[in-house]
Write an enzyme that holds these catalytic residues in place. Structure first.
Site, short mmCIF file in Angstrom:
data_model
loop_
_atom_site.label_atom_id
_atom_site.label_comp_id
_atom_site.label_asym_id
_atom_site.label_seq_id
_atom_site.Cartn_x
_atom_site.Cartn_y
_atom_site.Cartn_z
N GLU A 132 -0.07 -6.28 -0.26
CA GLU A 132 -0.65 -5.10 -0.89
C GLU A 132 -1.54 -5.54 -2.04
O GLU A 132 -1.12 -6.37 -2.86
CB GLU A 132 0.42 -4.17 -1.48
CG GLU A 132 1.19 -3.38 -0.47
CD GLU A 132 2.11 -2.37 -1.11
OE1 GLU A 132 1.75 -1.79 -2.16
OE2 GLU A 132 3.22 -2.16 -0.56
N GLU B 61 8.99 -4.03 -1.92
CA GLU B 61 9.15 -4.11 -3.39
C GLU B 61 10.61 -3.92 -3.78
O GLU B 61 10.98 -2.98 -4.50
CB GLU B 61 8.26 -3.07 -4.07
CG GLU B 61 6.78 -3.34 -3.82
CD GLU B 61 5.84 -2.45 -4.62
OE1 GLU B 61 6.27 -1.36 -5.04
OE2 GLU B 61 4.69 -2.84 -4.84
C1 BG6 Z 1 3.16 -0.14 -4.05
C2 BG6 Z 1 3.90 0.57 -2.96
O1 BG6 Z 1 3.97 -0.19 -5.13
O2 BG6 Z 1 2.01 0.45 -4.56
C3 BG6 Z 1 3.05 1.52 -2.14
O3 BG6 Z 1 4.56 -0.34 -2.12
C4 BG6 Z 1 2.13 2.27 -3.05
O4 BG6 Z 1 3.91 2.34 -1.39
C5 BG6 Z 1 1.21 1.29 -3.77
O5 BG6 Z 1 1.39 3.27 -2.42
C6 BG6 Z 1 0.18 1.94 -4.66
O6 BG6 Z 1 0.80 2.76 -5.59
P1 BG6 Z 1 0.43 4.29 -5.74
O7 BG6 Z 1 1.48 4.86 -6.60
O8 BG6 Z 1 -0.91 4.33 -6.38
O9 BG6 Z 1 0.42 4.86 -4.38
#
Ligand code: BG6
Length: 484
Positions: A382, A189
């Site tokens: 993701e 990101e």
């Molecule tokens: C993404 C990141 O933005 O979102 C991850 O690359 C992160 O590292 C994921 O864990 C989910 O976000 P969060 O804040 O709920 O863990």
């Protein structure tokens, strides 16, 4: 509608959120080790930008209670338990697992001349075990964990002196793991550095001379240059290996059809695509540069940068997609948190407890938009839903909400592929409960596998299969044909 044979199904993790063992094997401190867990009554409050000050960093490093309020230091003990966890991923049928390498396991301060052999051996063993289980590693070089030493020394990525240090780390990764890993991602990101300068860039805002925005864009430029150099090096050493770039796909719609909202959305999108324009397209987009110039931001180009970016673009584009937002010029518009951002609420969408708006169609829109724009292979690295889970008396975890979320997103993903998008694979975030990047909670659970631990680290760390585990196993076995 079908996915191509060889479609890479799997999951995604990051070292700083799962490994723990923050002092084991010669590892040095990373910026995420000073991120604290602070309980908040309303989960939506976690979206507010948290600034790490020099004082808070020093207090965290001096705290005699090293683990309770610093969940990323303990993670889910993946460092020691990875054989058990990899076996569970293999049981689900994973073809690929996205992970990251902790820079400070190989170079504890970032400045050593030789790598820490214990750290190198750890990852050799880890990738070897993945290969033995038939799981292909997809490896992120930098996922939110610059060395704390470099942050304190000179704001890490804001200073160009980081480039040779990062290159040394990257070279070690390629030379020591390149026979086991053929798919790489440069920066997780990469656009996030503007929203969270400390976590992505090691920038301690109060110590920046001049404007923080200027420091962030300088750091972003240094990451672009470092990413292009990494791509060049990878192709020199392993011509058949591939490097991907990685974007937070914050898909944004105009909140109304008022032309001012549409224009504001267009401006948002321009800044969103700045990163992929540079990393996949090979050059800064003219209008984005002009917009930055108007805000007094100057990109610190040095001789050779433009050519390096142009000649070594990423081989494929990867992105995270969790939610969408809307944009409005109305200052009164109701806002809701999303992935490290506060956006304007969309009246047509439901939200999770943390306020993230659930929008499966937005995934199809994102895939089509990115493919149309660059015509490069895409990889969803993701996507997932953070929720609280209940464990029944018999140990079962019923998570139909998670299955519903994934099913709806997979339907849209498959439609986009059917429309012609070249999609290499899909890795869910996160296949096993891990420490949340934004809230440092584990009770914001994403996994198909439950980890018995609470936000203060209490629990046995036992792993349990949720209902979604068996559902995802079936999806993978049928290559997405059976989503029932
Ligand atoms: C993404 C990141 O933005 O979102 C991850 O690359 C992160 O590292 C994921 O864990 C989910 O976000 P969060 O804040 O709920 O863990």
């Amino acid at each position: 509608m079908a996915l191509p044979d060889g479609f890479l199904w799997g999951g995604a993790l990051a070292a700083n959120q799962v490994e723990g063992a923050w002092k084991d094997g010669g590892r040095g401190p990373a910026v995420t080790d000073v991120n604290t867990y602070k309980p908040k009554a309303d989960p939506k409050q976690y979206a507010v930008h948290h600034v790490n000050t020099l004082e808070s960093i020093q207090a965290a490093m001096a705290d005699p209670d090293e683990l309770t309020y610093y969940p990323k230091r303990r993670g889910i003990d993946f460092y020691h338990r990875y054989p058990e966890d990899l076996a569970l991923f293999a049981e689900m049928g994973f073809k690929v697992l996205r992970v990251s390498i902790a820079w400070t396991r190989l170079y504890p301060t970032g400045e050593e001349l030789e790598p820490n052999e214990e750290g190198v051996q750890h990852y050799v063993d880890f990738f070897t075990e993945m290969r033995r289980l038939g799981i292909e590693p997809l490896v992120t070089l930098a996922h939110y964990d610059p060395p704390l030493h470099l942050a304190l020394k000179n704001n890490a990525w804001a200073d160009r002196s980081i480039l040779p240090l990062f290159e040394r780390f990257v070279r070690t990764c390629f030379e020591r793991f390149g026979h086991l890993v053929t798919k790489w991602l440069s920066f997780n990101e990469i656009d996030g550095i503007i929203r969270h300068p400390f976590t992505s860039g090691g920038i301690i805002e109060e110590t920046v001379e001049g404007s923080v925005e200027q420091a962030c864009y300088a750091a972003l430029h240094h990451q672009f240059v470092a990413g292009a150099r990494a791509t060049q090096l990878l192709h020199e050493l392993y011509p058949d290996s591939q490097m991907g770039c990685m974007l937070t796909m914050l898909t944004t719609y105009p909140n109304t059809c008022h032309p001012d909202d549409v224009a504001a959305t267009q401006e948002k999108e321009r800044m969103l695509f700045l990163c992929t324009d540079v990393q996949a397209g090979g050059a800064y987009p003219r209008l984005a540069l002009k917009a930055l110039e108007r805000r007094g931001v100057e990109i610190p180009f040095e001789e050779g940068d433009i050519e390096l970016l142009r000649e070594h673009p990423a081989d494929f584009i990867s992105f995270s997609y969790y939610m969408s937002l809307t944009e409005s010029v109305n200052p009164e518009a109701e806002r809701t948190p999303g992935n490290t951002i506060l956006g304007v609420k969309n009246p047509f969408l439901a939200s999770s407890e943390w306020g993230w708006q659930i929008d499966p169609v937005g995934l199809r829109i994102s895939l089509i938009e990115l493919y149309d724009r660059y015509e490069k292979p895409l990889f969803i690295v993701e996507n997932g839903l953070g929720m609280r889970d209940e464990v029944d008396a018999d140990g079962a975890i019923h998570d139909p909400y998670r299955i519903d979320y994934f099913r709806a997103h997979f339907e849209e993903m498959i439609r986009a592929v059917d429309e012609g998008v070249d999609l290499l694979g899909y890795t869910s975030w996160a296949p096993i409960d891990s420490i949340s990047a934004s809230t440092s909670q584990i009770t914001k659970r994403y996994g198909f596998i439950h980890v018995d631990m609470d936000d203060l680290g209490r629990g046995t760390m036992e792993r349990r299969r949720k209902d979604s585990f068996f559902w995802y196993q079936k999806v993978i076995a049928s290559n997405g044909a059976d989503l029932s």
